[in-house]
Design a protein around this motif. Sequence first.
Motif, PDB file in Angstrom:
ATOM      1  N   THR A   1       0.817  -1.218   0.000  1.00  0.00           N
ATOM      2  CA  THR A   1       0.000   0.000   0.000  1.00  0.00           C
ATOM      3  C   THR A   1       0.850   1.267   0.000  1.00  0.00           C
ATOM      4  O   THR A   1       0.362   2.351   0.310  1.00  0.00           O
ATOM      5  CB  THR A   1      -0.936   0.025   1.215  1.00  0.00           C
ATOM      6  N   ALA A   2       2.134   1.141  -0.329  1.00  0.00           N
ATOM      7  CA  ALA A   2       3.050   2.288  -0.311  1.00  0.00           C
ATOM      8  C   ALA A   2       2.532   3.424  -1.183  1.00  0.00           C
ATOM      9  O   ALA A   2       1.967   3.201  -2.262  1.00  0.00           O
ATOM     10  CB  ALA A   2       4.434   1.856  -0.787  1.00  0.00           C
ATOM     11  N   ARG A   3       2.738   4.632  -0.707  1.00  0.00           N
ATOM     12  CA  ARG A   3       2.304   5.808  -1.455  1.00  0.00           C
ATOM     13  C   ARG A   3       3.239   6.053  -2.634  1.00  0.00           C
ATOM     14  O   ARG A   3       4.463   6.118  -2.469  1.00  0.00           O
ATOM     15  CB  ARG A   3       2.301   7.041  -0.542  1.00  0.00           C
ATOM     16  N   ALA A   4       2.695   6.205  -3.836  1.00  0.00           N
ATOM     17  CA  ALA A   4       3.502   6.460  -5.023  1.00  0.00           C
ATOM     18  C   ALA A   4       3.918   7.927  -5.050  1.00  0.00           C
ATOM     19  O   ALA A   4       3.065   8.817  -4.958  1.00  0.00           O
ATOM     20  CB  ALA A   4       2.717   6.107  -6.283  1.00  0.00           C
ATOM     21  N   ILE A   5       5.197   8.198  -5.158  1.00  0.00           N
ATOM     22  CA  ILE A   5       5.710   9.565  -5.194  1.00  0.00           C
ATOM     23  C   ILE A   5       6.616   9.746  -6.413  1.00  0.00           C
ATOM     24  O   ILE A   5       7.049   8.771  -7.029  1.00  0.00           O
ATOM     25  CB  ILE A   5       6.485   9.924  -3.909  1.00  0.00           C
ATOM     26  N   THR A   6       6.884  10.993  -6.733  1.00  0.00           N
ATOM     27  CA  THR A   6       7.748  11.333  -7.862  1.00  0.00           C
ATOM     28  C   THR A   6       9.130  11.719  -7.356  1.00  0.00           C
ATOM     29  O   THR A   6       9.254  12.574  -6.477  1.00  0.00           O
ATOM     30  CB  THR A   6       7.154  12.493  -8.669  1.00  0.00           C
ATOM     31  N   VAL A   7      10.152  11.080  -7.895  1.00  0.00           N
ATOM     32  CA  VAL A   7      11.538  11.407  -7.546  1.00  0.00           C
ATOM     33  C   VAL A   7      12.277  11.745  -8.834  1.00  0.00           C
ATOM     34  O   VAL A   7      12.445  10.882  -9.697  1.00  0.00           O
ATOM     35  CB  VAL A   7      12.222  10.242  -6.810  1.00  0.00           C
ATOM     36  N   GLY A   8      12.677  13.017  -8.972  1.00  0.00           N
ATOM     37  CA  GLY A   8      13.353  13.456 -10.183  1.00  0.00           C
ATOM     38  C   GLY A   8      14.487  14.402  -9.859  1.00  0.00           C
ATOM     39  O   GLY A   8      14.950  14.470  -8.713  1.00  0.00           O
ATOM     40  N   SER A   9      14.933  15.141 -10.844  1.00  0.00           N
ATOM     41  CA  SER A   9      16.082  16.027 -10.656  1.00  0.00           C
ATOM     42  C   SER A   9      15.763  17.190  -9.720  1.00  0.00           C
ATOM     43  O   SER A   9      16.639  17.720  -9.057  1.00  0.00           O
ATOM     44  CB  SER A   9      16.569  16.545 -12.006  1.00  0.00           C
ATOM     45  N   SER A  10      14.476  17.594  -9.653  1.00  0.00           N
ATOM     46  CA  SER A  10      14.058  18.632  -8.711  1.00  0.00           C
ATOM     47  C   SER A  10      13.561  17.983  -7.420  1.00  0.00           C
ATOM     48  O   SER A  10      12.941  16.921  -7.457  1.00  0.00           O
ATOM     49  CB  SER A  10      12.935  19.486  -9.311  1.00  0.00           C
ATOM     50  N   THR A  11      13.826  18.630  -6.289  1.00  0.00           N
ATOM     51  CA  THR A  11      13.436  18.075  -4.995  1.00  0.00           C
ATOM     52  C   THR A  11      11.925  18.158  -4.802  1.00  0.00           C
ATOM     53  O   THR A  11      11.308  19.185  -5.080  1.00  0.00           O
ATOM     54  CB  THR A  11      14.136  18.825  -3.850  1.00  0.00           C
ATOM     55  N   THR A  12      11.316  17.049  -4.356  1.00  0.00           N
ATOM     56  CA  THR A  12       9.901  17.022  -3.987  1.00  0.00           C
ATOM     57  C   THR A  12       9.800  16.672  -2.510  1.00  0.00           C
ATOM     58  O   THR A  12      10.630  15.923  -1.978  1.00  0.00           O
ATOM     59  CB  THR A  12       9.116  16.001  -4.823  1.00  0.00           C
ATOM     60  N   SER A  13       8.767  17.215  -1.826  1.00  0.00           N
ATOM     61  CA  SER A  13       8.643  17.047  -0.384  1.00  0.00           C
ATOM     62  C   SER A  13       7.283  16.473  -0.014  1.00  0.00           C
ATOM     63  O   SER A  13       6.272  16.770  -0.664  1.00  0.00           O
ATOM     64  CB  SER A  13       8.834  18.384   0.337  1.00  0.00           C
ATOM     65  N   TYR A  14       7.264  15.669   1.040  1.00  0.00           N
ATOM     66  CA  TYR A  14       6.052  15.018   1.526  1.00  0.00           C
ATOM     67  C   TYR A  14       6.049  15.083   3.053  1.00  0.00           C
ATOM     68  O   TYR A  14       7.064  14.802   3.694  1.00  0.00           O
ATOM     69  CB  TYR A  14       5.996  13.569   1.046  1.00  0.00           C
ATOM     70  N   THR A  15       4.894  15.454   3.648  1.00  0.00           N
ATOM     71  CA  THR A  15       4.773  15.601   5.083  1.00  0.00           C
ATOM     72  C   THR A  15       3.804  14.577   5.639  1.00  0.00           C
ATOM     73  O   THR A  15       2.721  14.350   5.066  1.00  0.00           O
ATOM     74  CB  THR A  15       4.286  17.022   5.439  1.00  0.00           C
ATOM     75  N   ASP A  16       4.158  13.945   6.762  1.00  0.00           N
ATOM     76  CA  ASP A  16       3.297  12.968   7.418  1.00  0.00           C
ATOM     77  C   ASP A  16       3.758  12.822   8.856  1.00  0.00           C
ATOM     78  O   ASP A  16       4.468  13.683   9.373  1.00  0.00           O
ATOM     79  CB  ASP A  16       3.330  11.632   6.672  1.00  0.00           C
ATOM     80  N   TRP A  17       3.348  11.732   9.514  1.00  0.00           N
ATOM     81  CA  TRP A  17       3.775  11.513  10.895  1.00  0.00           C
ATOM     82  C   TRP A  17       3.835  10.019  11.171  1.00  0.00           C
ATOM     83  O   TRP A  17       3.205   9.207  10.484  1.00  0.00           O
ATOM     84  CB  TRP A  17       2.830  12.208  11.887  1.00  0.00           C
ATOM     85  N   VAL A  18       4.623   9.642  12.167  1.00  0.00           N
ATOM     86  CA  VAL A  18       4.689   8.266  12.668  1.00  0.00           C
ATOM     87  C   VAL A  18       4.681   8.303  14.189  1.00  0.00           C
ATOM     88  O   VAL A  18       5.068   9.301  14.808  1.00  0.00           O
ATOM     89  CB  VAL A  18       5.954   7.527  12.166  1.00  0.00           C
ATOM     90  N   GLY A  19       4.231   7.209  14.788  1.00  0.00           N
ATOM     91  CA  GLY A  19       4.176   7.135  16.247  1.00  0.00           C
ATOM     92  C   GLY A  19       3.594   5.823  16.710  1.00  0.00           C
ATOM     93  O   GLY A  19       3.604   4.820  15.975  1.00  0.00           O
ATOM     94  N   SER A  20       3.046   5.821  17.899  1.00  0.00           N
ATOM     95  CA  SER A  20       2.578   4.586  18.526  1.00  0.00           C
ATOM     96  C   SER A  20       1.435   3.934  17.766  1.00  0.00           C
ATOM     97  O   SER A  20       1.276   2.714  17.794  1.00  0.00           O
ATOM     98  CB  SER A  20       2.140   4.873  19.965  1.00  0.00           C
ATOM     99  N   THR A  21       0.627   4.740  17.059  1.00  0.00           N
ATOM    100  CA  THR A  21      -0.498   4.180  16.316  1.00  0.00           C
ATOM    101  C   THR A  21      -0.237   4.110  14.815  1.00  0.00           C
ATOM    102  O   THR A  21      -1.115   3.729  14.044  1.00  0.00           O
ATOM    103  CB  THR A  21      -1.770   5.019  16.561  1.00  0.00           C
ATOM    104  N   ASP A  22       0.952   4.500  14.381  1.00  0.00           N
ATOM    105  CA  ASP A  22       1.324   4.449  12.960  1.00  0.00           C
ATOM    106  C   ASP A  22       2.818   4.171  12.886  1.00  0.00           C
ATOM    107  O   ASP A  22       3.637   5.081  12.806  1.00  0.00           O
ATOM    108  CB  ASP A  22       0.974   5.766  12.270  1.00  0.00           C
ATOM    109  N   THR A  23       3.164   2.904  12.880  1.00  0.00           N
ATOM    110  CA  THR A  23       4.564   2.510  13.057  1.00  0.00           C
ATOM    111  C   THR A  23       5.333   2.362  11.754  1.00  0.00           C
ATOM    112  O   THR A  23       6.541   2.111  11.784  1.00  0.00           O
ATOM    113  CB  THR A  23       4.635   1.181  13.829  1.00  0.00           C
ATOM    114  N   ASN A  24       4.665   2.525  10.615  1.00  0.00           N
ATOM    115  CA  ASN A  24       5.357   2.415   9.334  1.00  0.00           C
ATOM    116  C   ASN A  24       4.724   3.325   8.297  1.00  0.00           C
ATOM    117  O   ASN A  24       3.500   3.289   8.099  1.00  0.00           O
ATOM    118  CB  ASN A  24       5.307   0.979   8.796  1.00  0.00           C
ATOM    119  N   ASP A  25       5.520   4.132   7.651  1.00  0.00           N
ATOM    120  CA  ASP A  25       5.084   4.899   6.481  1.00  0.00           C
ATOM    121  C   ASP A  25       5.941   4.473   5.297  1.00  0.00           C
ATOM    122  O   ASP A  25       7.173   4.613   5.324  1.00  0.00           O
ATOM    123  CB  ASP A  25       5.255   6.408   6.714  1.00  0.00           C
TER     124      ASP A  25
END
Length: 554
Positions: A216-240
Amino acid sequence: MLDQSFNLSDSNVLDDIFQLPTLGVGSGLGRSDLITPFVRKSLQGLDSDFLSNSLEEYQLELKNRWQSSESLSSWPNGGDFLTGQSSSAGLFSSVDLAGNTLATARAITVGSSTTSYTDWVGSTDTNDYYRFSLANSGNFNLGLTGMTADADVQLLNSSGSVIASSTNGGTASESITRQLSAGTYYIRVYPYTGNTNYNLAVSAAPVDLAGNTLATARAITVGSSTTSYTDWVGSTDTNDYYRFSLANSGNFNLGLTGMTADADVQLLNSSGSVIASSTNGGTASESITRQLSAGTYYIRVYPYTGNTNYNLAVSAAPVDLAGNTLATARAITVGSSTTSYTDWVGSTDTNDYYRFSLANSGNFNLGLTGMTADADVQLLNSSGSVIASSTNGGTASESITRQLSAGTYYIRVYPYTGNTNYNLAVSATSGGGGTGFNSTYGYGLVNAAAAVAQAINQPTFANVPNLGGNNWGNDMVNAPEAWARGYTGQGVTVAVIDSGVDISHQDLSNNIWRNTGEIAGNGIDDDGNGYTDDVYGWNFGVGQNNGVAELRYD
């Protein structure tokens, strides 16, 4: 509720029950003004008639019933006042911890862990307002419990407009669950009927945008320009998990920043095996830099301790295989078979240089294709001077075709706008062969000086100044070099296959071949070859004898 046992022999008993500001020491009550009870208590040692029998005597609203000189022992001690059994009597608190307007709203903290706040609403406190802010989007949860009368709750935006509410009847608990964007919000608690204490519990777990497994990994774009993604991890979300693919080899860079607790990161290959990781302690940023081949990869962000938001920044600049100057130009092979080279140019790589050498003259062909932004190309000689270029606009392909002498040359690929990958295809075929035909030069321009020199078994003649003017054709085939050595073609008959000849041209009229077996203008085929008056040959294009003068094409 807080149960307390009261020792009524204590002179401070009224402080315990009514929380009077001051009691006189050794003289009973020390106050003669209004006594207002404001703390709900269960009064151990008092019966249920306590309030009805005695409250009137202690609320000294209109007159002073108990003077400071009266001691506690002078109070009535009959009935159940001093001797009755324990029972519960409640007085509502008048301490208002929440603000009564948006402007005075109590500031509270709403985060991934639940926080609770206790207060009351009723006839004398009809609004309790709370204010909170979210730095990031979150899954907001609110619970209102512990009521003894009907109270309701609303969620308001930063301007005070209601965006959600809960209005269950009676003493039923209230709840609001909603996904909120970053911003400021208000909570309003208010009575529907009666007076009641309440418990307000709130939380806002950050929205989980990343998948929790490889599948279920989130599909992201990785190219020559930097792209950014914000999220969180913790006791109820142990893997992103994040998934990306590279079409070409690239210099991969990852940064994990903005943590308020310890989180780590891993880079995984297409089968989920870890190929790189960063596990710095505390809230220190994490980073991974690695050259990756074309393929599919995963990123895993996970908590080490605590709950934290994070910012994930990624890029993969294509590997630069070509040199950035003439001195560092990439050596490539250019021959009769086409060879291809893939690279990229852009804001951080403004020049790609290639170097090749030809042992013999050849018909050179170059194609630049596969661009996603505008890139151009130049062909340079051994000293770096431009001898040909192609500068088509946008993502249109570029091409250069030219006959080159033996020697060393350079190719320069450079961006006009934007960043782009490209495919460079090159070849150079021999001018006299059956391949390498060019629509402009055929199989290549004649080199008269080289041809004559080879015919007489001598080295190629030295260059001489061009004639210039309308003699550009002679200059292109190096005719002046042969003429300078005395080889003018005198006594040599040359057959020209063309669309016609201007027999009156000043360069041809005295030199053009004549058919001596034909008498001009007599209308007779004097030499019997089937063509009448073919003094200067025959124009087979239109079937006539006067060269190009009457030539027409429809």
